[in-house]
Design a protein around this motif. Structure first.
Motif, PDB file in Angstrom:
ATOM      1  N   MET A   1       0.735  -1.152   0.103  1.00 51.69           N
ATOM      2  CA  MET A   1       0.150   0.300  -0.287  1.00 51.69           C
ATOM      3  C   MET A   1       0.952   1.265  -0.050  1.00 51.69           C
ATOM      4  O   MET A   1       0.194   2.364  -0.056  1.00 51.69           O
ATOM      5  N   ASN A   2       2.119   1.152   0.245  1.00 53.78           N
ATOM      6  CA  ASN A   2       3.077   2.433   0.270  1.00 53.78           C
ATOM      7  C   ASN A   2       2.625   3.222   1.341  1.00 53.78           C
ATOM      8  O   ASN A   2       2.649   4.493   0.984  1.00 53.78           O
ATOM      9  N   ILE A   3       2.761   2.764   2.452  1.00 53.30           N
ATOM     10  CA  ILE A   3       2.352   3.562   3.581  1.00 53.30           C
ATOM     11  C   ILE A   3       2.984   2.949   4.891  1.00 53.30           C
ATOM     12  O   ILE A   3       3.940   2.092   4.823  1.00 53.30           O
ATOM     13  N   SER A   4       3.134   3.817   5.822  1.00 57.31           N
ATOM     14  CA  SER A   4       3.996   3.374   7.084  1.00 57.31           C
ATOM     15  C   SER A   4       3.071   2.730   8.075  1.00 57.31           C
ATOM     16  O   SER A   4       1.919   2.529   7.864  1.00 57.31           O
ATOM     17  N   ASP A   5       4.031   2.089   9.088  1.00 55.54           N
ATOM     18  CA  ASP A   5       3.421   1.290  10.071  1.00 55.54           C
ATOM     19  C   ASP A   5       2.193   2.026  10.875  1.00 55.54           C
ATOM     20  O   ASP A   5       1.232   1.593  11.071  1.00 55.54           O
ATOM     21  N   ARG A   6       2.399   3.354  10.907  1.00 56.73           N
ATOM     22  CA  ARG A   6       1.750   4.117  11.865  1.00 56.73           C
ATOM     23  C   ARG A   6       0.315   4.438  11.116  1.00 56.73           C
ATOM     24  O   ARG A   6      -0.644   4.306  11.591  1.00 56.73           O
ATOM     25  N   LYS A   7       0.445   4.682   9.708  1.00 55.22           N
ATOM     26  CA  LYS A   7      -0.742   4.854   8.927  1.00 55.22           C
ATOM     27  C   LYS A   7      -1.578   3.429   8.889  1.00 55.22           C
ATOM     28  O   LYS A   7      -2.915   3.735   9.137  1.00 55.22           O
ATOM     29  N   LEU A   8      -0.823   2.282   8.777  1.00 57.45           N
ATOM     30  CA  LEU A   8      -1.563   1.088   8.910  1.00 57.45           C
ATOM     31  C   LEU A   8      -2.351   0.925  10.147  1.00 57.45           C
ATOM     32  O   LEU A   8      -3.599   0.468  10.002  1.00 57.45           O
ATOM     33  N   LEU A   9      -1.738   1.271  11.258  1.00 59.42           N
ATOM     34  CA  LEU A   9      -2.416   1.013  12.411  1.00 59.42           C
ATOM     35  C   LEU A   9      -3.794   2.022  12.571  1.00 59.42           C
ATOM     36  O   LEU A   9      -4.786   1.797  13.115  1.00 59.42           O
ATOM     37  N   SER A  10      -3.503   3.349  12.311  1.00 55.86           N
ATOM     38  CA  SER A  10      -4.622   4.222  12.031  1.00 55.86           C
ATOM     39  C   SER A  10      -5.647   3.850  11.283  1.00 55.86           C
ATOM     40  O   SER A  10      -6.775   3.751  11.677  1.00 55.86           O
ATOM     41  N   LEU A  11      -5.560   3.223  10.212  1.00 56.31           N
ATOM     42  CA  LEU A  11      -6.401   2.750   9.052  1.00 56.31           C
ATOM     43  C   LEU A  11      -7.202   1.484   9.652  1.00 56.31           C
ATOM     44  O   LEU A  11      -8.428   1.514   9.613  1.00 56.31           O
ATOM     45  N   ARG A  12      -6.536   0.472  10.599  1.00 55.24           N
ATOM     46  CA  ARG A  12      -7.180  -0.317  11.189  1.00 55.24           C
ATOM     47  C   ARG A  12      -8.013   0.004  12.406  1.00 55.24           C
ATOM     48  O   ARG A  12      -9.126  -0.402  12.533  1.00 55.24           O
ATOM     49  N   GLN A  13      -7.624   1.121  13.201  1.00 51.91           N
ATOM     50  CA  GLN A  13      -8.426   1.581  14.407  1.00 51.91           C
ATOM     51  C   GLN A  13      -9.625   2.279  13.860  1.00 51.91           C
ATOM     52  O   GLN A  13     -10.739   1.976  14.641  1.00 51.91           O
ATOM     53  N   LYS A  14      -9.542   2.917  12.842  1.00 50.95           N
ATOM     54  CA  LYS A  14     -10.737   3.573  12.257  1.00 50.95           C
ATOM     55  C   LYS A  14     -11.863   2.371  11.670  1.00 50.95           C
ATOM     56  O   LYS A  14     -12.782   2.709  11.196  1.00 50.95           O
ATOM     57  N   GLY A  15     -11.241   1.308  11.427  1.00 55.41           N
ATOM     58  CA  GLY A  15     -12.109   0.257  10.797  1.00 55.41           C
ATOM     59  C   GLY A  15     -12.132   0.253   9.215  1.00 55.41           C
ATOM     60  O   GLY A  15     -13.071  -0.344   8.623  1.00 55.41           O
ATOM     61  N   LEU A  16     -11.234   0.920   8.721  1.00 51.12           N
ATOM     62  CA  LEU A  16     -11.150   1.040   7.387  1.00 51.12           C
ATOM     63  C   LEU A  16     -10.492  -0.357   6.614  1.00 51.12           C
ATOM     64  O   LEU A  16     -10.610  -0.650   5.506  1.00 51.12           O
ATOM     65  N   ILE A  17      -9.772  -0.783   7.435  1.00 53.42           N
ATOM     66  CA  ILE A  17      -9.022  -2.185   6.983  1.00 53.42           C
ATOM     67  C   ILE A  17      -9.436  -3.273   7.908  1.00 53.42           C
ATOM     68  O   ILE A  17      -8.980  -3.113   9.074  1.00 53.42           O
ATOM     69  N   PRO A  18      -9.951  -4.459   7.401  1.00 52.28           N
ATOM     70  CA  PRO A  18     -10.148  -5.688   8.346  1.00 52.28           C
ATOM     71  C   PRO A  18      -8.815  -6.276   8.584  1.00 52.28           C
ATOM     72  O   PRO A  18      -7.806  -6.131   7.659  1.00 52.28           O
ATOM     73  N   PHE A  19      -8.683  -6.659   9.676  1.00 51.44           N
ATOM     74  CA  PHE A  19      -7.438  -7.558  10.174  1.00 51.44           C
ATOM     75  C   PHE A  19      -7.899  -8.526  11.195  1.00 51.44           C
ATOM     76  O   PHE A  19      -8.903  -8.641  11.520  1.00 51.44           O
ATOM     77  N   SER A  20      -6.894  -9.613  11.552  1.00 47.08           N
ATOM     78  CA  SER A  20      -7.148 -10.609  12.420  1.00 47.08           C
ATOM     79  C   SER A  20      -5.962 -10.840  12.996  1.00 47.08           C
ATOM     80  O   SER A  20      -4.717 -10.617  12.419  1.00 47.08           O
TER      81      SER A  20
END
Length: 69
Positions: free
Chosen positions: A48-67
């Motif tokens: 996705m060409n993003i940083s670790d912090r941006k990935l965490l932010s997207l997960r916390q907002k519910g924009l990216i599902p994860f498990s």
């Protein structure tokens, strides 16, 4: 009940657009099942060409599902 009349050309154009949207949505559904391997944080960040912090932010907002395993 309210009845609305539209021209044939406008109806056909609207119908074509709806068919295109339907095709795209079906394509998204089928591509979802093709992913058979799990990705770790580093792989997702690279794809996705993003940083670790941006990935965490997207997960916390519910924009990216994860498990978690």
């Amino acid at each position: 009940m309210e009845i609305v009349n539209i021209e044939v050309n406008a109806f056909m154009e609207m119908n074509n657009i709806l068919f295109k949207i339907e095709k795209q949505l079906k394509g998204l559904n089928s591509s979802k099942s093709e992913l058979s391997e799990w990705l770790d944080n580093q792989d997702v960040c690279i794809l996705m060409n993003i940083s670790d912090r941006k990935l965490l932010s997207l997960r916390q907002k519910g924009l990216i599902p994860f498990s978690r395993i």
